[in-house]
Every structure is written in C-alpha cells, then in structure tokens.
Design a protein around this motif. Structure first.
Motif, mmCIF file in Angstrom:
data_model
loop_
_atom_site.group_PDB
_atom_site.id
_atom_site.type_symbol
_atom_site.label_atom_id
_atom_site.label_comp_id
_atom_site.label_asym_id
_atom_site.label_seq_id
_atom_site.Cartn_x
_atom_site.Cartn_y
_atom_site.Cartn_z
ATOM 1 N N LYS A 1 -40.455 -19.449 -11.114
ATOM 2 C CA LYS A 1 -39.804 -19.481 -9.811
ATOM 3 C C LYS A 1 -38.459 -20.183 -9.997
ATOM 4 N N TYR B 1 -29.115 -19.792 -0.293
ATOM 5 C CA TYR B 1 -30.545 -19.811 -0.580
ATOM 6 C C TYR B 1 -31.198 -21.073 -0.032
ATOM 7 N N GLU C 1 -34.275 -13.091 -11.596
ATOM 8 C CA GLU C 1 -34.684 -11.811 -11.045
ATOM 9 C C GLU C 1 -33.452 -10.983 -10.687
ATOM 10 N N LYS D 1 -39.935 -26.534 -7.058
ATOM 11 C CA LYS D 1 -40.149 -25.109 -7.296
ATOM 12 C C LYS D 1 -40.069 -24.406 -5.948
ATOM 13 N N SER D 2 -39.373 -23.261 -5.902
ATOM 14 C CA SER D 2 -39.157 -22.642 -4.600
ATOM 15 C C SER D 2 -39.264 -21.129 -4.678
ATOM 16 N N GLU D 3 -39.556 -20.538 -3.550
ATOM 17 C CA GLU D 3 -39.524 -19.083 -3.372
ATOM 18 C C GLU D 3 -39.485 -18.792 -1.883
#
Length: 555
Positions: free
Chosen positions: A70, A56, A464, A81-83
């Motif tokens: 997130k 990732y 998720e 914070k990541s996406e």
C-alpha cells in the motif's frame, strides 16, 4: 520614367500537424515551442494541456513517502499505511519516535528502513519495529571459556609443557603457552596426541537479565572498554556465535575465569552513510568524510545478506557484509540499483559493483558525466534506462556510457533536481541560479520535453497507476493524474501557455507571415488568448480572444 518590375514573392502555405515539444534554444523548428506551461504529450501528435492533478492526503508534519503493498508515509511520529476504500481514506499507523526533518525511506523485503534515524518497521506487521543500532554498557561481567554451544570448559592446565595424562581418561584440556598466540588443545586418548581446537570461545555473562536482548546470533559487534591485560584482545570486532538474554558467546582464549567491575561497551551499528539503496537483498551505502584526525574515508558498504542490522559481519561466507575503498576524488553525489547492479555516482565518475557475493565483488570505475552535487534525487529508471541530472544536463544511461538527452532545455544551468518516473515519462523538478523552480517532463517513447509549472517537488513515488509527489512545503501528498479524495483540478482551471520561436529564420528574402490559422478544441467554459510579437520588439500585442466552443478553426 520606367521603373523595374519586381516579381512578387511566391506565396506558400506551411502545415504543422505534429506537436514537437519544448525547445528553449534560439533557433527551433516550427512545430516546437520556446516556452510553455502545463503542456503534455498525452494526446500526441496534438498539442494539449496536462491532466488534472489531485490531492491524496493532507497529513500532519509529512516526512517521507514509499510504496509497499500500500502507499506508506511518515506523518509526525507515525508510520502510516493507507488506501482509499469506497471513497474514504483508510489508514493503519504505528507511532515511532523520530527526529525532526525529512526522511529517506528504503525498502528491503517487507521492511522499511527510515534514515537518517536508523530505524526499521515491518510494513506487513507494524508492531515489528525498532532501532537498527543497539549499544549496551555493562559492569560486573563474568568471562569464562566455553564451547560454541555455551558449555563450560574445565581447564586447569596452563603452561608451555603438556600436563600428565590421567588414568581415568576424563576429558583433558590444556592451554599451550609455548607459542604465540596461545592455543587450546584437547587430548585424544584414541590417538594419544594433543589436538588443537581450531576456535575457542568465551562466554560473557552480565548481571543484567536483559543486557544482550538487542543482539542476535551471528551479529557482528564491537567491544570496547576492557583494560584487563588478559582480556584486551577482545576489544574490537567480534561475532556473536550464541546469545541469551544475559550472555553472549564470542571467539577468544582465556586462561582463567574472570569478573570485571569496569564498564564494557558492546555495540552493533550501521555506518553513517551519504546515500543508501537496496540491491539483491542487501542494503548498500556510500560515505565520503574526513575524521577529526584528518583521515579521509571514501568507501562503499553493503549489509549482511537479508540483514539490514549487520554491517560488520565477516565470517568468510557468502552472506557476509562488505566494504571497499575507492580511489576517485570527491564526495559521492547519488546511488541507485540499475539492472541488478548497485551504482554509486560522483560528479565525474560512476562506480558499478559486479559480482554475487563478497568473495567475488568487484568495483568498476568509469570516468564520465556523473550526478551533479545536490541532485542525488534525480536518479530514476524509465523502461530500463537510467536518467539523472549531471553538470551538463539530463543524461540517459543504459549500462554503457551516459548520453545527454536535454539539449532542448537550452543553456540554462539547473540545480537541486528531484525526479520520478511513471510509465514512459521522466519527471524532474529543478531550479535555476535565481532559485526559480520548473517541473519538466521527458516523454521517453516520443523523445519530447514539456514544461509543466513552477512546482518545487522534493519527492516522487510511483505506485500502481499513479505518480504521487510531495511539494516543498511538505503539506500534502498530491497526485499527478488526479487520483485522491479531494476533488481534482477543473479542466478549465488549468492555466496553460505555449510560445513559438522566432518565425522567418529560413525566409530572409522579404517574406513575412501574413496569416496564421489554428484548429483547436476548447472545453466549454474555457478561454484562450493569442498574442503576437513583431520584429522581436519584446512587446506582445493581443490579437484574438476565444471562448471554448469545442472543435473549430480560427485565423
């Protein structure tokens, strides 16, 4: 010469069409496997390899991982914070001063608590961050009597006898010294009586204009360093009933206004805790230690409701902090919130907290298999059942008593377990006595164990549709099912293996295995090798090599 006629053993054929998982015991079923690598129950009842993994992110100096709205992690001295958006990793970060080493991240509402540094950050507003503890030492402090709203009392009457009542009916206060402790009284002209003021207050004002900026109203604090005999009662715990940038109001009784030049310390601190969890909008923690005087403390703590900064707020209300000593021997080994109850483990006990507020909290102690020392990270919940590594093996706890579910792992003793949960599966990485690590997976729905590889995983995080994890080198955030930016593993590059148990335990009468037929589906470009060991000689003999050509049978 005539020889006896010996009947030939009947030829039988056994069909195995259900994969029975991993079983590292001497005698196992024909559909189970004594050893394996990179296998999975994803295509049960078929035997199959695990999914491809992915990468990732590769942060610098990775320190911890937590799931909020997130995926969030600590990298070097920043909270990130990541996406992934349109194939790109998008991050938002806030620099925070942190010590070296791995961190424990605990979620409480929008906030993330960073331990052992005792810092916090709002995951929704990264500009909202800071230290949980606040300590200030001040000189030149002025102490005066006041109301709870900070208004100054005009007190001129102190003594054992009540003062003369003025004719102008102006407010009249009297400090009654006839009894101990002394009390503050106000004269009621309507009733012609002296009424005791239940709680009196002292205003402490500093010369520094921002001396008390780190406190909030109703904080539980500790005061120390006062040597003046008339004020030494203020040393110890206190509650901030009102505060400004340069003053606070606490409860107390003072005969006269005083200014102290000596240094006085005011502090609000979070205890040093062995394990910290969140449950019902409070932080909970436990600690087992012996101080320099030889006193042993064996306690469970809870913060003020919704306030992770306050651990010493005791006003007799439902939002108070909480602490209790327990009588069981030994150090705490783990903690988790399960079905709404905080649970604290030792190796041979569990302590469950019942109740809704400090006035009705109670601790139920159960003598049972607890969490093995060093395996506090093995606690994980799958389908409302709690799983963890005990001294004897992996246990499942549904709220009654623990039940062992890992007899298939054999008689090897494992240590230093870390676990995660995703879907119906419990993932646990642990090492044997020789420090060789293995990653095992327990499929709760199918009740099957599998062995994947030798990964030494320090931390898992389910977010998720993916299970993220950090290996022992803290170099990468990896994904168990292939999600991420970097290309995931090629299916044909996954090196998998299965080893059956000894065949023939149940056929002692001169029977033997004459033929094995395997039906398999190999990806194009892959290759499979088959070996047989005869008479438990310890030597495997190669018997077959096949290239991937989709579905086929081979004997």
């Amino acid at each position: 010469m005539k020889f006896p006629t010996l009947p030939a053993p009947n030829t039988t054929r056994t069909k195995i069409d259900v994969f029975g998982g991993y079983n590292h015991n001497l005698k196992i079923n024909d559909n189970e496997f004594y050893d394996m690598r990179n296998m999975s129950s994803d295509y049960f009842p078929l035997l199959s390899a695990r999914k491809q993994r992915g990468v990732y992110a590769i942060p610098t100096n990775l320190k911890g991982l937590v799931a909020k709205d997130k995926l969030c992690y600590l990298a070097d001295n920043s909270f990130v914070k990541s996406e992934i958006v349109n194939g790109e990793l998008v991050t938002e970060s806030q620099e925070i001063s942190l010590t070296d080493g791995a961190k424990k991240l605990v979620s409480l509402g929008a906030y993330v608590i960073i331990l052992p540094d005792k810092k916090y950050i709002n995951s929704g507003n990264l500009a909202d961050y800071g230290d949980i503890d606040f300590t200030t030492t001040q000189t030149g402090l002025r102490f005066s009597m006041c109301t709870i709203l900070g208004a100054k009392y005009d007190i001129t009457n102190i003594g054992a006898e009540p003062p003369t009542i003025p004719e102008d009916k102006s407010p009249l206060y009297w400090i009654d010294t006839s009894s101990s402790p002394h009390s503050l009284k106000q004269y009621s002209y309507a009733n012609e009586t002296w009424n005791t003021i239940a709680t009196s207050y002292i205003k402490i004002k500093a010369e520094d204009a921002t001396a008390f900026s780190g406190f909030n109203e109703y904080d539980g604090i500790k005061i120390s360093g006062i040597t003046d005999e008339s004020l030494t009662d203020l040393n110890g715990s206190a509650t901030v009933y009102l505060k400004g940038e340069d003053y606070i109001v606490v409860s107390g009784l003072l005969k006269e206004t005083k200014t102290l030049e000596e240094a006085v310390t005011f502090s609000r601190t979070m205890p040093d805790l062995d394990f910290v969890i969140e449950s019902n909008n409070r932080l909970w923690g436990c600690r087992y230690y012996t101080d320099e005087s030889g006193n042993t403390y064996n306690e469970i703590y809870a913060s003020k409701l919704g306030d992770f900064k306050n651990w010493d707020s005791f006003l007799g209300v439902s939002t108070d902090s909480y602490r209790v000593s327990v009588g069981t021997n030994g150090a705490f080994t783990g903690a988790i919130a399960h079905l709404g109850y905080p649970i604290f483990f030792k190796e041979n006990y569990l302590h469950k907290i019942y109740g809704t507020q400090p006035s009705n909290y109670s601790v139920q102690t159960t003598a049972c298999r607890g969490v093995q020392k060093g395996c506090g990270k093995s606690l994980a919940i799958v389908n409302e059942v709690l799983y963890y590594k005990s001294l004897s093996g992996v246990c499942a706890y549904d709220g009654s008593l623990p039940v062992e579910v890992s007899s298939e792992l054999g008689d090897i003793v494992y240590y230093n377990a870390s676990a995660g949960a995703h879907g119906n599966k419990y993932y646990i990485s642990m090492c044997d006595k020789d420090n060789n690590y293995s990653l095992f997976v327990y499929d709760v729905a199918k009740r099957l164990w599998h062995k994947e590889d030798d990964s030494h995983i320090l931390e898992f995080c389910s977010y998720e549709n993916e299970l993220y994890f950090i290996n022992s080198d803290f170099g990468e955030i990896k994904t168990m099912f292939g999600y991420g930016l970097n290309p995931k593993e090629e299916r044909t590059s996954i090196d998998w293996m299965v080893e059956t148990g000894t065949m023939g335990f149940d056929t002692p009468d001169k029977k033997y295995v004459s033929n094995i037929t395997i039906r398999l589906d190999l990806d194009f470009g892959s290759r499979i090798y088959m070996y047989i060991q005869y008479d438990s000689s310890g030597v495997y003999v190669p018997v077959c090599t096949l290239n991937g050509k989709n579905l086929k049978s081979v004997s």
